[in-house]
Design a protein around this motif. Sequence first.
Motif, PDB file in Angstrom:
ATOM      1  N   GLY A  38       0.793  -1.230   0.000  1.00  0.00           N
ATOM      2  CA  GLY A  38       0.000   0.000   0.000  1.00  0.00           C
ATOM      3  C   GLY A  38       0.816   1.267   0.000  1.00  0.00           C
ATOM      4  O   GLY A  38       0.287   2.353   0.250  1.00  0.00           O
ATOM      5  N   ASP A  58      -1.588   4.278   0.910  1.00  0.00           N
ATOM      6  CA  ASP A  58      -3.026   4.131   0.719  1.00  0.00           C
ATOM      7  C   ASP A  58      -3.571   3.610   2.047  1.00  0.00           C
ATOM      8  O   ASP A  58      -3.308   2.469   2.428  1.00  0.00           O
ATOM      9  CB  ASP A  58      -3.282   3.142  -0.419  1.00  0.00           C
ATOM     10  CG  ASP A  58      -4.754   2.845  -0.638  1.00  0.00           C
ATOM     11  OD1 ASP A  58      -5.597   3.183   0.218  1.00  0.00           O
ATOM     12  OD2 ASP A  58      -5.063   2.241  -1.677  1.00  0.00           O
ATOM     13  N   ASP A  59      -4.316   4.432   2.751  1.00  0.00           N
ATOM     14  CA  ASP A  59      -4.819   4.065   4.082  1.00  0.00           C
ATOM     15  C   ASP A  59      -5.678   2.811   4.075  1.00  0.00           C
ATOM     16  O   ASP A  59      -5.778   2.122   5.088  1.00  0.00           O
ATOM     17  CB  ASP A  59      -5.613   5.221   4.697  1.00  0.00           C
ATOM     18  CG  ASP A  59      -4.718   6.396   5.056  1.00  0.00           C
ATOM     19  OD1 ASP A  59      -3.498   6.209   5.165  1.00  0.00           O
ATOM     20  OD2 ASP A  59      -5.259   7.507   5.222  1.00  0.00           O
ATOM     21  N   ALA A  60      -6.307   2.494   2.947  1.00  0.00           N
ATOM     22  CA  ALA A  60      -7.160   1.309   2.862  1.00  0.00           C
ATOM     23  C   ALA A  60      -6.335   0.029   2.817  1.00  0.00           C
ATOM     24  O   ALA A  60      -6.860  -1.051   3.089  1.00  0.00           O
ATOM     25  CB  ALA A  60      -8.056   1.397   1.629  1.00  0.00           C
ATOM     26  N   VAL A  61      -5.037   0.137   2.494  1.00  0.00           N
ATOM     27  CA  VAL A  61      -4.197  -1.045   2.321  1.00  0.00           C
ATOM     28  C   VAL A  61      -3.049  -1.089   3.325  1.00  0.00           C
ATOM     29  O   VAL A  61      -2.743  -2.133   3.895  1.00  0.00           O
ATOM     30  CB  VAL A  61      -3.623  -1.097   0.875  1.00  0.00           C
ATOM     31  CG1 VAL A  61      -2.731  -2.311   0.689  1.00  0.00           C
ATOM     32  CG2 VAL A  61      -4.740  -1.060  -0.148  1.00  0.00           C
ATOM     33  N   ASP A  63      -0.563  -1.031   6.389  1.00  0.00           N
ATOM     34  CA  ASP A  63      -0.519  -1.280   7.828  1.00  0.00           C
ATOM     35  C   ASP A  63       0.934  -1.597   8.163  1.00  0.00           C
ATOM     36  O   ASP A  63       1.486  -2.584   7.657  1.00  0.00           O
ATOM     37  CB  ASP A  63      -1.438  -2.447   8.199  1.00  0.00           C
ATOM     38  CG  ASP A  63      -1.392  -2.765   9.670  1.00  0.00           C
ATOM     39  OD1 ASP A  63      -0.479  -3.513  10.076  1.00  0.00           O
ATOM     40  OD2 ASP A  63      -2.264  -2.279  10.411  1.00  0.00           O
TER      41      ASP A  63
END
Length: 112
Positions: A38, A58-61, A63
Amino acid sequence: MRYCLALDLKDDAELIARYEEFHRKVWPDVIRHIREQGVSSMEIYRLGTRLFMVMETDDAVYDAERMAEAAQSNAVIQEWEALMWKFQAPTPWTPAGQKWVLMDRIFDLRQQ
């Protein structure tokens, strides 16, 4: 999200030149790993022996813990990290066992 991180290099001009050479042509598997986690943009800057990384994700991906776990289970990433550690050194503020450390943002023009 934007992350800014710091790391030092060993104070050796030949090692620094080699480190920069590796970063002109990063291994494809390393690039693939970064993107799969991400990370949409990554830049590294150098001043003397200090490195500064700007990483957009990309905050959705993305971590950070998952990325670290994926790196631990990837032999190519482990090989790259071991190679890079020959050139790198922790900053004086780096906790034991870590490499890149997050920097604290102290100013943002947009908030003024």
